[in-house]
Write a protein that holds these residues in place. Sequence first.
Motif, mmCIF file in Angstrom:
data_model
loop_
_atom_site.group_PDB
_atom_site.id
_atom_site.type_symbol
_atom_site.label_atom_id
_atom_site.label_comp_id
_atom_site.label_asym_id
_atom_site.label_seq_id
_atom_site.Cartn_x
_atom_site.Cartn_y
_atom_site.Cartn_z
ATOM 1 N N LYS A 155 0.839 -1.192 0.000
ATOM 2 C CA LYS A 155 0.000 0.000 0.000
ATOM 3 C C LYS A 155 0.875 1.243 0.000
ATOM 4 C CE LYS A 155 -3.692 2.312 2.571
ATOM 5 N NZ LYS A 155 -4.544 2.273 3.789
ATOM 6 N N VAL A 156 0.579 2.158 -0.915
ATOM 7 C CA VAL A 156 1.369 3.384 -1.034
ATOM 8 C C VAL A 156 1.080 4.300 0.145
ATOM 9 C CG1 VAL A 156 1.889 5.400 -2.457
ATOM 10 C CG2 VAL A 156 1.344 3.208 -3.540
ATOM 11 N N GLU A 157 2.158 4.745 0.825
ATOM 12 C CA GLU A 157 2.011 5.661 1.947
ATOM 13 C C GLU A 157 1.845 7.092 1.446
ATOM 14 O OE1 GLU A 157 5.773 4.954 3.726
ATOM 15 O OE2 GLU A 157 5.078 3.271 4.946
ATOM 16 N N SER A 158 1.168 7.907 2.226
ATOM 17 C CA SER A 158 1.029 9.313 1.867
ATOM 18 C C SER A 158 2.392 9.993 1.953
ATOM 19 C CB SER A 158 0.038 10.010 2.805
ATOM 20 O OG SER A 158 0.461 9.891 4.154
ATOM 21 N N PHE A 159 2.628 10.949 1.065
ATOM 22 C CA PHE A 159 3.942 11.593 1.002
ATOM 23 C C PHE A 159 4.086 12.683 2.056
ATOM 24 C CE2 PHE A 159 6.596 15.113 -0.455
ATOM 25 C CZ PHE A 159 7.799 14.461 -0.637
ATOM 26 N N SER A 160 5.285 12.750 2.627
ATOM 27 C CA SER A 160 5.676 13.872 3.476
ATOM 28 C C SER A 160 7.189 13.977 3.394
ATOM 29 C CB SER A 160 5.227 13.665 4.925
ATOM 30 O OG SER A 160 5.983 12.660 5.558
ATOM 31 N N PHE A 161 7.723 15.199 3.507
ATOM 32 C CA PHE A 161 9.166 15.381 3.420
ATOM 33 C C PHE A 161 9.881 14.661 4.559
ATOM 34 C CE2 PHE A 161 8.026 18.972 0.656
ATOM 35 C CZ PHE A 161 8.914 18.746 -0.391
ATOM 36 N N GLY A 162 9.235 14.578 5.710
ATOM 37 C CA GLY A 162 9.839 13.869 6.831
ATOM 38 C C GLY A 162 10.044 12.407 6.516
ATOM 39 N N ARG B 217 13.876 11.050 6.081
ATOM 40 C CA ARG B 217 14.303 10.317 7.266
ATOM 41 C C ARG B 217 15.319 9.213 6.965
ATOM 42 N NH1 ARG B 217 9.430 8.856 9.055
ATOM 43 N NH2 ARG B 217 9.093 10.961 9.854
ATOM 44 N N PRO B 218 15.212 8.516 5.834
ATOM 45 C CA PRO B 218 16.198 7.446 5.555
ATOM 46 C C PRO B 218 17.630 7.940 5.407
ATOM 47 C CG PRO B 218 14.240 7.180 4.195
ATOM 48 C CD PRO B 218 14.115 8.498 4.871
ATOM 49 N N ALA B 219 17.836 9.246 5.267
ATOM 50 C CA ALA B 219 19.192 9.772 5.127
ATOM 51 C C ALA B 219 20.050 9.454 6.346
ATOM 52 C CB ALA B 219 19.159 11.278 4.894
ATOM 53 N N ARG C 114 12.555 3.587 -0.040
ATOM 54 C CA ARG C 114 13.060 3.054 -1.301
ATOM 55 C C ARG C 114 13.167 4.158 -2.349
ATOM 56 N NH1 ARG C 114 9.336 -0.229 -2.130
ATOM 57 N NH2 ARG C 114 10.131 -1.820 -0.717
ATOM 58 N N ALA C 115 12.211 5.079 -2.347
ATOM 59 C CA ALA C 115 12.264 6.190 -3.297
ATOM 60 C C ALA C 115 13.481 7.069 -3.039
ATOM 61 C CB ALA C 115 10.982 7.014 -3.201
ATOM 62 N N PHE C 116 13.758 7.362 -1.756
ATOM 63 C CA PHE C 116 14.924 8.179 -1.417
ATOM 64 C C PHE C 116 16.212 7.460 -1.804
ATOM 65 C CE2 PHE C 116 18.331 9.426 1.465
ATOM 66 C CZ PHE C 116 18.304 10.804 1.355
ATOM 67 N N CYS C 117 16.270 6.173 -1.533
ATOM 68 C CA CYS C 117 17.461 5.390 -1.861
ATOM 69 C C CYS C 117 17.688 5.357 -3.367
ATOM 70 C CB CYS C 117 17.322 3.980 -1.301
ATOM 71 S SG CYS C 117 18.808 2.964 -1.484
ATOM 72 N N SER C 118 16.628 5.188 -4.137
ATOM 73 C CA SER C 118 16.761 5.158 -5.594
ATOM 74 C C SER C 118 17.213 6.510 -6.130
ATOM 75 C CB SER C 118 15.431 4.760 -6.236
ATOM 76 O OG SER C 118 15.056 3.451 -5.859
ATOM 77 N N ALA C 119 16.661 7.588 -5.572
ATOM 78 C CA ALA C 119 17.066 8.929 -6.008
ATOM 79 C C ALA C 119 18.533 9.178 -5.689
ATOM 80 C CB ALA C 119 16.192 9.982 -5.322
ATOM 81 N N LEU C 120 18.964 8.769 -4.501
ATOM 82 C CA LEU C 120 20.365 8.943 -4.116
ATOM 83 C C LEU C 120 21.273 8.076 -4.985
ATOM 84 C CD1 LEU C 120 21.633 10.684 -1.825
ATOM 85 C CD2 LEU C 120 21.887 8.582 -0.518
ATOM 86 N N PHE C 121 20.785 6.893 -5.323
ATOM 87 C CA PHE C 121 21.536 5.977 -6.185
ATOM 88 C C PHE C 121 21.807 6.637 -7.537
ATOM 89 C CE2 PHE C 121 22.234 2.455 -9.006
ATOM 90 C CZ PHE C 121 22.805 1.456 -8.236
ATOM 91 N N VAL C 122 20.774 7.213 -8.142
ATOM 92 C CA VAL C 122 20.923 7.861 -9.443
ATOM 93 C C VAL C 122 21.806 9.105 -9.333
ATOM 94 C CG1 VAL C 122 19.685 9.009 -11.316
ATOM 95 C CG2 VAL C 122 18.719 6.958 -10.262
ATOM 96 N N LEU C 123 21.636 9.880 -8.241
ATOM 97 C CA LEU C 123 22.445 11.084 -8.031
ATOM 98 C C LEU C 123 23.930 10.742 -7.962
ATOM 99 C CD1 LEU C 123 22.821 14.100 -7.314
ATOM 100 C CD2 LEU C 123 22.414 13.472 -4.921
ATOM 101 N N PHE C 124 24.285 9.751 -7.162
ATOM 102 C CA PHE C 124 25.695 9.392 -7.017
ATOM 103 C C PHE C 124 26.230 8.734 -8.283
ATOM 104 C CE2 PHE C 124 25.364 10.657 -2.770
ATOM 105 C CZ PHE C 124 26.608 10.624 -2.179
ATOM 106 N N SER C 125 25.357 8.108 -9.046
ATOM 107 C CA SER C 125 25.782 7.574 -10.334
ATOM 108 C C SER C 125 26.214 8.709 -11.252
ATOM 109 C CB SER C 125 24.644 6.779 -10.968
ATOM 110 O OG SER C 125 25.010 6.311 -12.250
ATOM 111 N N GLY C 126 25.440 9.799 -11.255
ATOM 112 C CA GLY C 126 25.811 10.972 -12.055
ATOM 113 C C GLY C 126 27.104 11.605 -11.579
ATOM 114 N N ILE C 127 27.280 11.690 -10.255
ATOM 115 C CA ILE C 127 28.515 12.253 -9.705
ATOM 116 C C ILE C 127 29.710 11.384 -10.092
ATOM 117 C CG2 ILE C 127 29.753 12.808 -7.572
ATOM 118 C CD1 ILE C 127 27.038 13.453 -6.305
#
Length: 232
Positions: free
Chosen positions: A51-58, A62-64, A193-206
């Motif tokens: 089930k998709v959780e509602s979005f919040s910046f927190g 938080r996974p950072a 998982r979304a944060f991890c995937s975004a960070l994964f792509v970001l560091f791939s670019g770096i």
Amino acid sequence: MAFKITCAASFLAYLFLVDFPEKADKSWKFLSTDERDFILRRINKDRDDAKVESFSFGRFLRPARNLEIWIFALISFMFPRQLLLKYGPHSICLLTRHLEKLVHRPILTGSPQYAVAALLMWLSAYLGDRYHVRGPILIANSLIALIGLPIMGFAASSGARYFGVFLVTAGTNANIPTALAYQANNVRGQWKRAFCSALFVLFSGIGGISGATIFRNQDAPRYIPGIGAAIA
């Protein structure tokens, strides 16, 4: 022309893209209702986050605080340093400049290694799904690339150097989807998982940016600093 074909193919792919499991029965009838429910039950049994959780910046940020997230990012950072070496015709012209016949046929010499990479990518995906492992496959593909790097950089024979390009291309390309699946399978929670995937792509670019700076004209023709950095 290649750019236009790629863009056209991406738009066509978007039209046929299948939605997430909970809506997959509405996407071109890819799944039946029973199949959708079965998949959702398996996901919930495995990690309880179908089930998709509602979005919040927190929730998203938080996974950072988790070290494992940054380890996955480091994995993605390391691959593009090697990926620069397999950028098709450019890499072959760069590292086999003395091969006049190969240099004059960049398209022919820049394509076959991707066919080999596709086969290894398929094999990695099959073995990963069949035996439920990703880490050992990542290591095996990395070893293939590491074997190819010194061959491509230091072999006396031009044919051997071209063979090294095949190994590097296959190993690095096959590890990209494997690494993405590795992090997705080991991260629980929609937004984590979304944060991890975004960070994964970001560091791939770096990593790609850093990799683009290690092959310098003054290091020609052997490019020892670039090869050494890629191996490291």
